[in-house]
Design a protein around this motif. Structure first.
Motif, PDB file in Angstrom:
ATOM      1  N   SER A 299      20.790 -10.300 -38.927  1.00  0.00           N
ATOM      2  CA  SER A 299      19.184 -11.074 -38.491  1.00  0.00           C
ATOM      3  C   SER A 299      19.075 -12.878 -39.389  1.00  0.00           C
ATOM      4  CB  SER A 299      18.751 -10.756 -39.755  1.00  0.00           C
ATOM      5  OG  SER A 299      18.210  -9.227 -39.168  1.00  0.00           O
ATOM      6  N   ALA A 300      19.786 -13.370 -40.298  1.00  0.00           N
ATOM      7  CA  ALA A 300      19.758 -14.151 -41.111  1.00  0.00           C
ATOM      8  C   ALA A 300      20.337 -15.512 -40.078  1.00  0.00           C
ATOM      9  CB  ALA A 300      20.656 -14.265 -42.419  1.00  0.00           C
ATOM     10  N   THR A 301      21.473 -14.945 -39.765  1.00  0.00           N
ATOM     11  CA  THR A 301      21.871 -16.000 -38.154  1.00  0.00           C
ATOM     12  C   THR A 301      21.633 -15.860 -36.985  1.00  0.00           C
ATOM     13  OG1 THR A 301      24.696 -15.124 -39.149  1.00  0.00           O
ATOM     14  CG2 THR A 301      24.309 -16.164 -37.146  1.00  0.00           C
ATOM     15  N   LEU A 302      20.893 -15.286 -36.622  1.00  0.00           N
ATOM     16  CA  LEU A 302      20.017 -15.578 -35.696  1.00  0.00           C
ATOM     17  C   LEU A 302      19.057 -16.421 -35.798  1.00  0.00           C
ATOM     18  CD1 LEU A 302      19.767 -11.812 -34.261  1.00  0.00           C
ATOM     19  CD2 LEU A 302      20.696 -13.656 -32.979  1.00  0.00           C
ATOM     20  N   GLU A 303      18.421 -15.902 -36.649  1.00  0.00           N
ATOM     21  CA  GLU A 303      17.377 -16.909 -37.211  1.00  0.00           C
ATOM     22  C   GLU A 303      17.612 -18.124 -37.179  1.00  0.00           C
ATOM     23  OE1 GLU A 303      14.894 -15.438 -41.426  1.00  0.00           O
ATOM     24  OE2 GLU A 303      14.212 -14.477 -40.028  1.00  0.00           O
ATOM     25  N   SER A 312      13.427  -5.308 -40.271  1.00  0.00           N
ATOM     26  CA  SER A 312      14.490  -4.067 -39.480  1.00  0.00           C
ATOM     27  C   SER A 312      14.482  -3.118 -40.674  1.00  0.00           C
ATOM     28  CB  SER A 312      15.490  -4.181 -38.916  1.00  0.00           C
ATOM     29  OG  SER A 312      16.225  -2.887 -37.887  1.00  0.00           O
ATOM     30  N   TRP A 313      14.049  -1.903 -40.506  1.00  0.00           N
ATOM     31  CA  TRP A 313      15.105  -1.054 -41.031  1.00  0.00           C
ATOM     32  C   TRP A 313      15.524  -0.513 -40.868  1.00  0.00           C
ATOM     33  CZ3 TRP A 313      10.810   1.744 -45.050  1.00  0.00           C
ATOM     34  CH2 TRP A 313      10.379   0.237 -45.826  1.00  0.00           C
ATOM     35  N   SER A 314      16.167  -0.432 -39.447  1.00  0.00           N
ATOM     36  CA  SER A 314      17.255   0.246 -38.718  1.00  0.00           C
ATOM     37  C   SER A 314      18.927  -0.581 -38.899  1.00  0.00           C
ATOM     38  CB  SER A 314      16.130   0.664 -37.370  1.00  0.00           C
ATOM     39  OG  SER A 314      16.695  -0.737 -36.385  1.00  0.00           O
ATOM     40  N   ASN A 315      19.536   0.047 -37.726  1.00  0.00           N
ATOM     41  CA  ASN A 315      20.959  -0.517 -37.625  1.00  0.00           C
ATOM     42  C   ASN A 315      21.259  -1.045 -36.405  1.00  0.00           C
ATOM     43  OD1 ASN A 315      20.600   2.002 -35.228  1.00  0.00           O
ATOM     44  ND2 ASN A 315      23.177   2.741 -35.590  1.00  0.00           N
ATOM     45  N   PHE A 316      19.729  -2.156 -35.999  1.00  0.00           N
ATOM     46  CA  PHE A 316      19.872  -2.866 -35.113  1.00  0.00           C
ATOM     47  C   PHE A 316      18.725  -3.722 -34.932  1.00  0.00           C
ATOM     48  CE2 PHE A 316      16.651   0.611 -33.725  1.00  0.00           C
ATOM     49  CZ  PHE A 316      15.565   0.073 -34.131  1.00  0.00           C
ATOM     50  N   VAL A 317      18.832  -5.408 -34.548  1.00  0.00           N
ATOM     51  CA  VAL A 317      17.364  -5.962 -34.988  1.00  0.00           C
ATOM     52  C   VAL A 317      16.993  -6.396 -33.516  1.00  0.00           C
ATOM     53  CG1 VAL A 317      18.264  -8.513 -35.150  1.00  0.00           C
ATOM     54  CG2 VAL A 317      19.217  -7.289 -36.426  1.00  0.00           C
ATOM     55  N   LEU A 318      15.913  -6.673 -33.471  1.00  0.00           N
ATOM     56  CA  LEU A 318      15.487  -6.897 -32.248  1.00  0.00           C
ATOM     57  C   LEU A 318      14.952  -9.247 -32.055  1.00  0.00           C
ATOM     58  CD1 LEU A 318      13.219  -6.118 -29.121  1.00  0.00           C
ATOM     59  CD2 LEU A 318      11.784  -6.157 -30.893  1.00  0.00           C
ATOM     60  N   PHE A 319      15.086  -9.399 -31.387  1.00  0.00           N
ATOM     61  CA  PHE A 319      15.507 -10.768 -31.785  1.00  0.00           C
ATOM     62  C   PHE A 319      14.916 -11.418 -30.391  1.00  0.00           C
ATOM     63  CE2 PHE A 319      19.887 -10.992 -30.505  1.00  0.00           C
ATOM     64  CZ  PHE A 319      19.097 -11.821 -28.821  1.00  0.00           C
ATOM     65  N   GLY A 320      13.590 -12.421 -30.820  1.00  0.00           N
ATOM     66  CA  GLY A 320      12.486 -12.835 -29.946  1.00  0.00           C
ATOM     67  C   GLY A 320      13.287 -14.971 -29.327  1.00  0.00           C
ATOM     68  N   GLY A 321      12.733 -15.060 -28.596  1.00  0.00           N
ATOM     69  CA  GLY A 321      12.731 -16.343 -28.919  1.00  0.00           C
ATOM     70  C   GLY A 321      13.674 -16.946 -27.824  1.00  0.00           C
ATOM     71  N   VAL A 322      14.311 -15.959 -27.203  1.00  0.00           N
ATOM     72  CA  VAL A 322      15.700 -15.991 -25.909  1.00  0.00           C
ATOM     73  C   VAL A 322      14.622 -16.582 -24.077  1.00  0.00           C
ATOM     74  CG1 VAL A 322      16.856 -14.684 -24.235  1.00  0.00           C
ATOM     75  CG2 VAL A 322      16.242 -13.936 -27.068  1.00  0.00           C
TER      76      VAL A 322
END
Length: 370
Positions: A299-303, A312-322
């Motif tokens: 998450s930190a690196t994607l930002e 996210s409280w799961s084992n995955f990350v949703l990221f936008g701006g793609v």
């Protein structure tokens, strides 16, 4: 006597359109993510850590013992497994409050078979786990969608209002939500339950990845006979290939599921394997902290790379701006990395894997650019 190839006719191939398929299934496509042999598969939210050797050995021994009696039907009530799940979940739960099946999808299917069906409706807040809609369609129920608030999170009052207006027979609440990873407060569960006379299912498939000091919806079961909390062994337990899901609810709720399950639906081998894995719960869950660490690193690196990242409280990350999700997905695939295009414009979803897998994904994405 030999046949004459010249007289041999081949029947023309048929399609689904040629079969007497249900009208509501025509034009539909099966659920499923791409399956490809790639070095880094981060597209279906599996626990990418292998089962520890000592646990695998114990599971193999349990299955081997079960094989000696596989000529007989298994325990129809899967008593030992239900007792194991009750002990694992805690909260004073007993075996009579537990149900299990071949993956949480089958558990949810049993709920829909018992409480939904033709002329009834199921409801969820989009975007959410796409199998809810497919399972509802499978039993002939209409699927209704609500709208979340900013960041895909739900406000208790607004969620209750939408449910009250829709008047569904079943409400699905995904906590944390898939595909967004966003948390769901217990205030939402309480408000939605009070807003409907129907069944409320809280899907906690990713619960083990949430902060440990945050309460589970299991704490709300007492006095709420229309509430069920479903879980799975596929994620935190690294048991996706075994296909074991379960839920906790009032004993009367569990009795309702017996009316629709197939006889002996959990094989003796499945019961043996799952019970053995539960005996090693502490060992099986050791990877959770590492996965959460990689999720937060991701998450930190994607930002830092300029993408928008959802809590996210799961084992995955949703990221936008793609800019072009299809192009980015294909570029990652060409580098041996699978992520998931979940159909949200401008977004992709990626599973938190091992440190090495996470590094490979982040380096590849930085190389591709946006």
């Amino acid at each position: 006597m030999t046949s004459d190839p010249a007289n041999t006719s081949i029947a023309p191939a048929i399609t689904l359109d040629d079969l007497p398929l249900r009208d509501d299934l025509r034009g539909q496509t099966p659920y499923g993510a791409p399956q490809m042999a790639v070095p880094v598969a981060l597209n279906v939210n599996e626990n990418t850590h292998p089962v520890p050797d000592e646990v695998a050995d114990d599971i193999a021994d349990a299955v081997s013992r079960a094989l000696r009696e596989v000529n007989r039907y298994p325990d129809r009530e899967f008593t030992e497994l239900r007792e194991g799940f009750a002990a694992y979940l805690g909260h004073g739960l007993v075996a009579e409050q537990i149900w299990a099946a071949n993956g949480s999808n089958e558990v949810l299917q049993h709920v829909l078979q018992a409480f939904a069906g033709p002329g009834r409706t199921a409801f969820g807040f989009a975007p959410t786990y796409s199998m809810y809609r497919l399972l509802a369609r499978g039993v002939g129920s209409a699927w209704l969608t609500g709208t979340p608030g900013p960041g895909f999170e739900l406000d208790p009052e607004d969620a209750a209002r939408q449910v009250a207006e829709a008047r569904p027979d079943i409400v699905f609440l995904c906590a944390p939500n898939n595909p967004t990873g966003t948390p769901l407060s217990l205030d939402v569960v309480e408000a939605v339950y009070e807003a409907t006379d129907g069944i409320v299912i809280v899907d906690e498939a990713y619960r083990e990845f949430a902060p440990r000091d945050e309460p589970s919806a299991l704490t709300l079961l007492d006095g709420r006979p229309r509430l069920a909390v479903s879980r799975t062994m596929s994620k935190a337990f690294a048991f996706a290939g075994a296909r074991v899901g379960y839920l906790a609810a009032d004993p009367a709720f569990v009795d309702a599921l017996r009316l629709v399950r197939l006889p002996y639906h959990l094989s003796a081998l499945t019961q043996a394997a799952a019970s053995a894995a539960l005996r090693h719960a502490d060992t099986m869950l050791r990877t959770v902290d590492e996965i959460v660490e990689q999720r937060d690193r991701m998450s930190a690196t994607l930002e830092a790379l300029g993408y928008s990242v959802y809590r996210s409280w799961s084992n995955f990350v949703l990221f936008g701006g793609v800019t072009d999700p299809s192009r980015t997905w294909a570029a990652l695939r060409d580098r041996g990395i699978l992520v998931r295009d979940v159909g949200i414009p401008g977004h992709l979803r990626v599973t938190a894997g091992t440190e090495e897998e996470t590094t490979a994904f982040l380096e590849a994405l930085a190389e591709i650019g946006n």
